[in-house]
Design a protein around this motif. Structure first.
Motif, PDB file in Angstrom:
ATOM      1  N   UNK A 100     -51.791   3.346 -13.813  1.00  0.00           N
ATOM      2  CA  UNK A 100     -50.930   4.524 -12.710  1.00  0.00           C
ATOM      3  C   UNK A 100     -51.247   3.933 -11.512  1.00  0.00           C
ATOM      4  N   UNK A 101     -52.444   3.985 -11.082  1.00  0.00           N
ATOM      5  CA  UNK A 101     -52.766   3.770  -9.685  1.00  0.00           C
ATOM      6  C   UNK A 101     -52.017   2.470  -8.949  1.00  0.00           C
ATOM      7  N   UNK A 102     -51.799   1.416  -9.840  1.00  0.00           N
ATOM      8  CA  UNK A 102     -51.076   0.369  -9.449  1.00  0.00           C
ATOM      9  C   UNK A 102     -49.678   0.642  -9.342  1.00  0.00           C
ATOM     10  N   UNK A 103     -49.076   1.095 -10.476  1.00  0.00           N
ATOM     11  CA  UNK A 103     -47.664   1.625 -10.740  1.00  0.00           C
ATOM     12  C   UNK A 103     -47.179   2.168  -9.135  1.00  0.00           C
ATOM     13  N   UNK A 116     -30.684   7.828 -10.861  1.00  0.00           N
ATOM     14  CA  UNK A 116     -31.277   8.765 -10.218  1.00  0.00           C
ATOM     15  C   UNK A 116     -32.590   7.657  -9.909  1.00  0.00           C
ATOM     16  N   UNK A 117     -33.458   8.096  -9.038  1.00  0.00           N
ATOM     17  CA  UNK A 117     -34.493   7.343  -8.515  1.00  0.00           C
ATOM     18  C   UNK A 117     -35.581   8.167  -7.879  1.00  0.00           C
ATOM     19  N   UNK A 118     -36.943   7.669  -8.247  1.00  0.00           N
ATOM     20  CA  UNK A 118     -38.129   8.570  -7.542  1.00  0.00           C
ATOM     21  C   UNK A 118     -39.116   7.583  -7.550  1.00  0.00           C
ATOM     22  N   UNK A 119     -40.503   7.954  -7.223  1.00  0.00           N
ATOM     23  CA  UNK A 119     -41.797   7.354  -7.435  1.00  0.00           C
ATOM     24  C   UNK A 119     -42.469   8.503  -8.182  1.00  0.00           C
ATOM     25  N   UNK A 120     -42.629   8.608  -9.465  1.00  0.00           N
ATOM     26  CA  UNK A 120     -43.111   9.612 -10.017  1.00  0.00           C
ATOM     27  C   UNK A 120     -44.519   9.478 -10.293  1.00  0.00           C
ATOM     28  N   UNK A 121     -45.342  10.498 -10.403  1.00  0.00           N
ATOM     29  CA  UNK A 121     -46.688  10.432 -10.741  1.00  0.00           C
ATOM     30  C   UNK A 121     -47.018  11.068 -12.038  1.00  0.00           C
ATOM     31  N   UNK A 122     -46.917  12.324 -12.167  1.00  0.00           N
ATOM     32  CA  UNK A 122     -46.917  12.875 -13.347  1.00  0.00           C
ATOM     33  C   UNK A 122     -45.281  13.043 -13.946  1.00  0.00           C
ATOM     34  N   UNK A 123     -45.133  13.106 -15.361  1.00  0.00           N
ATOM     35  CA  UNK A 123     -43.798  12.988 -15.918  1.00  0.00           C
ATOM     36  C   UNK A 123     -43.204  11.746 -15.787  1.00  0.00           C
ATOM     37  N   UNK A 124     -43.969  10.874 -15.970  1.00  0.00           N
ATOM     38  CA  UNK A 124     -43.383   9.319 -15.771  1.00  0.00           C
ATOM     39  C   UNK A 124     -43.013   8.879 -17.137  1.00  0.00           C
ATOM     40  N   UNK A 125     -41.937   9.220 -17.591  1.00  0.00           N
ATOM     41  CA  UNK A 125     -41.319   8.854 -18.819  1.00  0.00           C
ATOM     42  C   UNK A 125     -42.541   8.952 -19.996  1.00  0.00           C
ATOM     43  N   UNK A 141     -42.552   7.435  -1.513  1.00  0.00           N
ATOM     44  CA  UNK A 141     -44.007   6.574  -1.618  1.00  0.00           C
ATOM     45  C   UNK A 141     -44.947   7.428  -1.066  1.00  0.00           C
ATOM     46  N   UNK A 142     -44.904   7.712   0.221  1.00  0.00           N
ATOM     47  CA  UNK A 142     -46.263   8.571   0.473  1.00  0.00           C
ATOM     48  C   UNK A 142     -46.345   9.825  -0.326  1.00  0.00           C
ATOM     49  N   UNK A 143     -45.417  10.661  -0.646  1.00  0.00           N
ATOM     50  CA  UNK A 143     -45.440  11.825  -1.338  1.00  0.00           C
ATOM     51  C   UNK A 143     -46.225  11.389  -2.818  1.00  0.00           C
ATOM     52  N   UNK A 144     -45.751  10.392  -3.478  1.00  0.00           N
ATOM     53  CA  UNK A 144     -46.229   9.846  -4.760  1.00  0.00           C
ATOM     54  C   UNK A 144     -47.939   9.440  -4.232  1.00  0.00           C
ATOM     55  N   UNK A 145     -48.350   8.755  -3.353  1.00  0.00           N
ATOM     56  CA  UNK A 145     -49.610   8.327  -2.929  1.00  0.00           C
ATOM     57  C   UNK A 145     -50.520   9.735  -2.932  1.00  0.00           C
ATOM     58  N   UNK A 146     -49.840  10.768  -1.985  1.00  0.00           N
ATOM     59  CA  UNK A 146     -50.473  11.855  -2.042  1.00  0.00           C
ATOM     60  C   UNK A 146     -50.660  12.566  -3.462  1.00  0.00           C
ATOM     61  N   UNK A 147     -49.702  12.588  -4.111  1.00  0.00           N
ATOM     62  CA  UNK A 147     -49.856  13.326  -5.622  1.00  0.00           C
ATOM     63  C   UNK A 147     -51.035  12.858  -6.217  1.00  0.00           C
ATOM     64  N   UNK A 148     -50.873  11.572  -6.461  1.00  0.00           N
ATOM     65  CA  UNK A 148     -51.705  10.834  -7.223  1.00  0.00           C
ATOM     66  C   UNK A 148     -53.153  10.958  -6.941  1.00  0.00           C
ATOM     67  N   UNK A 149     -53.417  11.278  -5.451  1.00  0.00           N
ATOM     68  CA  UNK A 149     -54.808  11.601  -4.943  1.00  0.00           C
ATOM     69  C   UNK A 149     -55.247  13.027  -5.152  1.00  0.00           C
ATOM     70  N   UNK A 150     -54.299  13.640  -5.163  1.00  0.00           N
ATOM     71  CA  UNK A 150     -54.303  15.499  -5.631  1.00  0.00           C
ATOM     72  C   UNK A 150     -54.767  15.485  -7.159  1.00  0.00           C
ATOM     73  N   UNK A 151     -53.917  14.758  -8.114  1.00  0.00           N
ATOM     74  CA  UNK A 151     -54.013  14.933  -9.443  1.00  0.00           C
ATOM     75  C   UNK A 151     -55.402  13.962  -9.749  1.00  0.00           C
TER      76      UNK A 151
END
Length: 454
Positions: free
Chosen positions: A219-222, A307-316, A374-384
């Motif tokens: 996940x961190x690389x994705x 639809x498009x996004x850079x999800x962290x949780x809920x990633x299929x 992308x920045x929001x996804x990076x912060x979300x990954x850090x938060x989780x």
């Protein structure tokens, strides 16, 4: 309690709980996975159907006399094909591919075909892995796909370098389907980490489109490579959703529906927070594009929406119980639905395409939105608290940095003498194997992260 009351209360509660779970599971459809995502724009989605056709062209024996061309053809000028590699050329090290210089779109494309179920060499690539076997850039990747990508880069490095230097304004695109999507994603990562091998190419010129992507990186690389890698998923496609190792999937390919159903039940009962804590768990790479063209309890297909996004949780994370789970994996259907979706987007954005000022404005808005997501996804990954995750500096990873930071990063990398994959000037020679080279490139820092040796 059941005996005292004269009623099987425990059994009734258990049955009700199972019925509730089954009902919610059956109601879960592909639209739920991306219901909160934004819509893709014309500029960002335009390459997808075109690259699908390039991947389909790899299946042809003679591009001048195609046998299975889609309506409108492949859109390829045979004179612009640098070369086409078959299984005999790759000797089973990687799937067949073509190297094509697309002068119409200012793009250098390396397109890789999907799995050939009649070739043992493709299975060998899939089976060359186990959970947590290969580390790369602070995360985990699929070992067999990484080795295949390394072989392709070693083979095509000289030609790619010449093309990149000859056409400095062209982008370098890696595209693949299914098995090829994993190789393409790994190839993009390796190139980004070794840009000096291709004439110190800028990170923003490198991109990857993975059609029906395999879960090939942690996940961190994705998340970190979401500015380079784009994954395209059609509706209910099973492969991006199942965390079952690829080697296990294709071992059980003849009873795949049973495997998917059992995996669906198992994954549903595991909290997603627990899944995120496993650093070895692999995910679909990069930014995700989800093509939705069916609705629950409706017959037929509807106008596709992207639809498009850079999800962290809920990633299929959950398999869809659908009779289309395997058919949506086919590159032919992906190309058809992607083209329909693109045509619909073009109709809506017709004015923006006709006026250059509006087109430039839309392009800038898309770039800004991608930066923010992308920045929001990076912060979300850090938060989780995603394992092995750290926020990369802009100059190190090229995460939406400006040209001055990109140039400074290149100078530091060259000054530090960072090694490249496949060969190193001082420690490697042509006889060294890919495994020996890749093991000699990395070391662990004081935090346990994998870093390039100096």
């Amino acid at each position: 309690m059941s005996i005292l009351c004269g009623l099987p209360l425990v059994e009734c509660v258990y049955c009700l709980a199972c019925a509730r779970w089954a009902w919610k599971r059956c109601l879960h459809n592909a639209g739920h996975d991306s219901e909160n995502w934004g819509h893709a724009t014309l500029e960002e989605f335009e390459p997808v159907p075109r690259l699908c056709r390039y991947i389909l062209a790899v299946y042809e024996d003679d591009l001048r006399h195609p046998l299975w061309a889609p309506p409108g053809g492949y859109g390829i000028n045979p004179d612009w094909v640098k070369h086409k590699k078959t299984y005999e050329d790759t000797r089973g090290r990687a799937p067949p591919y073509i190297l094509y210089v697309d002068h119409d779109h200012a793009d250098i494309v390396l397109a890789i075909r999907g799995l050939n179920m009649a070739k043992e060499s493709d299975y060998a690539v899939l089976l060359d892995n186990r959970l947590g076997k290969r580390k790369f850039d602070g995360g985990y990747v699929h070992n067999g796909l990484l080795k295949a990508a390394g072989w392709v880069l070693d083979t095509e490095c000289k030609v790619l370098r010449e093309l990149v230097e000859t056409y400095p304004d062209y982008t370098l695109t890696f595209a693949g389907h299914s098995l090829g999507s994993g190789v393409a994603a790994m190839l993009a990562m390796v190139v980004v980490q070794n840009r000096d091998r291709l004439g110190d190419i800028e990170r923003k010129r490198v991109r990857c489109y993975a059609m029906a992507p395999a879960r090939c990186m942690s996940l961190n690389l994705a998340v970190r490579y979401a500015d380079v890698i784009n994954s395209v998923v059609l509706q209910d496609d099973f492969l991006p959703r199942t965390a079952t190792p690829l080697e296990d999937i294709f071992k059980s390919v003849f009873c795949l529906p049973c495997l998917l159903c059992l995996r669906c039940m198992r994954d549903t009962c595991i909290p997603e927070g627990k899944l995120l804590k496993d650093p070895r768990r692999l995910y679909a790479p990069g930014r995700l594009y989800h093509i939705v063209e069916r609705k629950p309890f409706r017959m037929g297909r509807f106008p596709p929406v992207v639809r498009t996004a850079v999800p962290v949780d809920g990633r299929f994370e959950h398999i869809i119980l659908s009779c289309n789970a395997t058919s949506d994996h086919a590159i032919i259907w992906i190309e058809k639905e992607a083209q329909k979706a693109l045509d619909l987007i073009m109709e809506k954005d017709n004015d923006a395409m006709e006026i250059p000022e509006k087109q430039k404005m839309v392009r800038q808005e898309t770039l800004t939105r991608h930066k923010e997501e992308h920045k929001a996804a990076l912060e979300r990954a850090k938060t989780l608290d995603v394992p092995h995750f750290y926020t990369p500096s802009a100059s190190e990873y090229g995460t939406f940095d400006d040209e001055e930071q990109e140039e400074e990063s290149s100078r530091r990398r060259l000054k530090g003498g960072s090694s490249s994959f496949g060969s190193t000037p001082k420690k490697s020679n042509a006889s060294e194997s890919w495994d020996e080279v890749i093991e000699g490139l990395f070391d662990k820092d004081e935090h346990g992260h994998i870093v390039l040796k100096k």
